[in-house]
Design an enzyme around this catalytic site. Structure first.
Site, PDB file in Angstrom:
ATOM      1  N   LEU A  45       0.829  -1.208   0.000  1.00 33.63           N
ATOM      2  CA  LEU A  45       0.000   0.000   0.000  1.00 33.63           C
ATOM      3  C   LEU A  45       0.867   1.264   0.000  1.00 33.63           C
ATOM      4  CD1 LEU A  45      -2.837  -1.105   2.454  1.00 33.63           C
ATOM      5  CD2 LEU A  45      -2.875  -1.045  -0.056  1.00 33.63           C
ATOM      6  N   HIS A  56       6.402  -9.972   4.710  1.00 29.00           N
ATOM      7  CA  HIS A  56       6.307  -8.618   4.155  1.00 29.00           C
ATOM      8  C   HIS A  56       6.018  -7.598   5.259  1.00 29.00           C
ATOM      9  CE1 HIS A  56       4.924  -5.692   0.911  1.00 29.00           C
ATOM     10  NE2 HIS A  56       4.483  -5.134   2.020  1.00 29.00           N
TER      11      HIS A  56
HETATM   12 NI    NI Z   1       3.829  -3.214   2.479  1.00 25.93          NI
END
Ligand code: NI
Length: 176
Positions: A103, A144
């Protein structure tokens, strides 16, 4: 609840090592987690780490929807989950490329090498333990998000820059 502003790649908060959360059960942490879950839902995304909303603390939220799993027994589905003060162990030697977006890096995707299997542990906003041994998509999201807490963005993990591009073009090319 509120939708929070997401820091994009280039903002220094994304490159710093986040600090442990002193009290995972504190009301302000509960509020932050609720806002992060709403922000993740709105984006939409599979995960969101606190540094991405300009809060340099060691916590992230994520979820694993059934349609995203690989079918592996340890690739467990999970509803919206907060992981506070996590630890992460990479298990075994099996490393595979997986398509990732972030994002904080909107519109792009890349194939990033990740461990197939990991073990993670943390607590939720009740101070209850969360985590376990997982694989596949679940393991990839956790790696992640955990990286965000150490100031690591997925391009810093990439080895094959030929598999890096705009989501729209990669989709058109059938790569995703
Ligand atoms: Ni990320």
């Amino acid at each position: 609840m509120a939708i929070l502003k997401i820091a994009r790649m280039g903002h220094p908060v994304l490159l710093q090592r986040a600090e442990p959360v002193a009290d995972p059960t504190a009301p302000e942490i509960r509020r932050l987690v609720a806002d992060m879950m709403q922000t993740m839902e709105d984006a939409p995304g599979a995960g969101l780490a606190a540094p991405q909303v300009h809060v340099p603390l060691r916590l992230f939220v994520f979820r694993v929807r059934p349609e995203r799993t690989t079918g592996d027994a340890l690739d467990r589905t999970i509803g919206d989950t907060a992981v506070i003060n996590p630890t992460l162990e990479l298990l075994g030697e099996d490393v595979r490329p997986r398509w990732e977006g972030c994002l904080s890096i909107p519109g792009l995707r890349a194939a990033v090498p990740r461990h197939w299997r990991v073990r993670y542990r943390g607590v939720d906003t009740n101070g209850e333990p969360v985590g376990g041994e997982v694989s596949g998509f679940h393991a990839g999201v956790v790696q992640h998000e955990y990286d965000h807490l150490d100031g690591i963005l997925y391009p810093m993990r990439m080895t094959d820059f030929s598999r890096f591009g705009f989501t729209e073009e990669l989709t058109r090319a059938g790569a995703l």
